[in-house]
Motif scaffolding. Sequence first.
Motif, PDB file in Angstrom:
ATOM      1  N   ASP A 182      33.807 -42.851  32.844  1.00 18.52           N
ATOM      2  CA  ASP A 182      32.589 -41.888  34.136  1.00 18.52           C
ATOM      3  C   ASP A 182      32.004 -41.307  33.691  1.00 18.52           C
ATOM      4  O   ASP A 182      30.640 -41.211  33.829  1.00 18.52           O
ATOM      5  CB  ASP A 182      34.003 -41.644  34.677  1.00 18.52           C
ATOM      6  CG  ASP A 182      35.161 -42.546  35.488  1.00 18.52           C
ATOM      7  OD1 ASP A 182      34.593 -43.486  35.752  1.00 18.52           O
ATOM      8  OD2 ASP A 182      35.531 -42.264  35.626  1.00 18.52           O
ATOM      9  N   THR A 208      28.299 -40.748  33.790  1.00 17.04           N
ATOM     10  CA  THR A 208      27.663 -39.230  34.369  1.00 17.04           C
ATOM     11  C   THR A 208      26.487 -39.214  33.184  1.00 17.04           C
ATOM     12  O   THR A 208      25.193 -38.220  34.181  1.00 17.04           O
ATOM     13  CB  THR A 208      28.316 -38.022  34.423  1.00 17.04           C
ATOM     14  OG1 THR A 208      29.562 -39.052  35.258  1.00 17.04           O
ATOM     15  CG2 THR A 208      28.048 -36.691  35.534  1.00 17.04           C
ATOM     16  N   ASP A 267      22.532 -38.171  34.684  1.00 16.08           N
ATOM     17  CA  ASP A 267      21.828 -37.145  34.079  1.00 16.08           C
ATOM     18  C   ASP A 267      20.497 -37.187  33.466  1.00 16.08           C
ATOM     19  O   ASP A 267      19.284 -36.150  33.696  1.00 16.08           O
ATOM     20  CB  ASP A 267      22.679 -36.204  33.754  1.00 16.08           C
ATOM     21  CG  ASP A 267      24.133 -35.555  34.988  1.00 16.08           C
ATOM     22  OD1 ASP A 267      23.795 -35.820  35.821  1.00 16.08           O
ATOM     23  OD2 ASP A 267      24.487 -35.074  34.266  1.00 16.08           O
ATOM     24  N   LYS A 296      29.873 -31.663  29.437  1.00 12.48           N
ATOM     25  CA  LYS A 296      31.533 -32.222  29.702  1.00 12.48           C
ATOM     26  C   LYS A 296      31.722 -32.173  28.129  1.00 12.48           C
ATOM     27  O   LYS A 296      33.315 -32.135  28.391  1.00 12.48           O
ATOM     28  CB  LYS A 296      31.097 -33.588  29.405  1.00 12.48           C
ATOM     29  CG  LYS A 296      29.723 -34.568  30.397  1.00 12.48           C
ATOM     30  CD  LYS A 296      29.694 -34.499  32.228  1.00 12.48           C
ATOM     31  CE  LYS A 296      29.075 -34.445  32.837  1.00 12.48           C
ATOM     32  NZ  LYS A 296      28.311 -33.877  33.627  1.00 12.48           N
TER      33      LYS A 296
END
Length: 147
Positions: free
Chosen positions: A28, A32, A36, A134
Amino acid sequence: MAQARTTSIRTAAGKAASAKTQSGTVADELVTVLRDTVVSLVRRDGPDLSSRQLAVFLTCYLQEEGHTVRGLAAELNVSKPAITRALDRLGELDLARRKVDPLDRRSVLVQRTLKGAAYLREIRSIMGEASAPKKAEKETRAGRRAA
């Protein structure tokens, strides 16, 4: 003895579920970061590459060996005309160029360019920026667990 085996099986199942959840979380996070990065590439002034063009570009720039149209087609499992179209676009943008192989005139070599190397640095920078939040979030969570 049967109870110990049942407990062992439950523990192993719990570990497997935890590993699956962690790998799902990593996947995940990677998706992401990819999203992005692509959004940043689309928003900035500069060329937009299709996924096929980007795959050809990254293959040429991230793998050291010399590349041919035939070799790229085989590696990416697409037709030679599809590679040719992708290289046409990369050539228009000066991100890669084609050259007839002087040793085998039937073969077309794909060469890197300075502009392509700069574009790869830009992609790396954008990906680093996209993944930084992240990483910080993950470190914060790990710190909370340790406390």
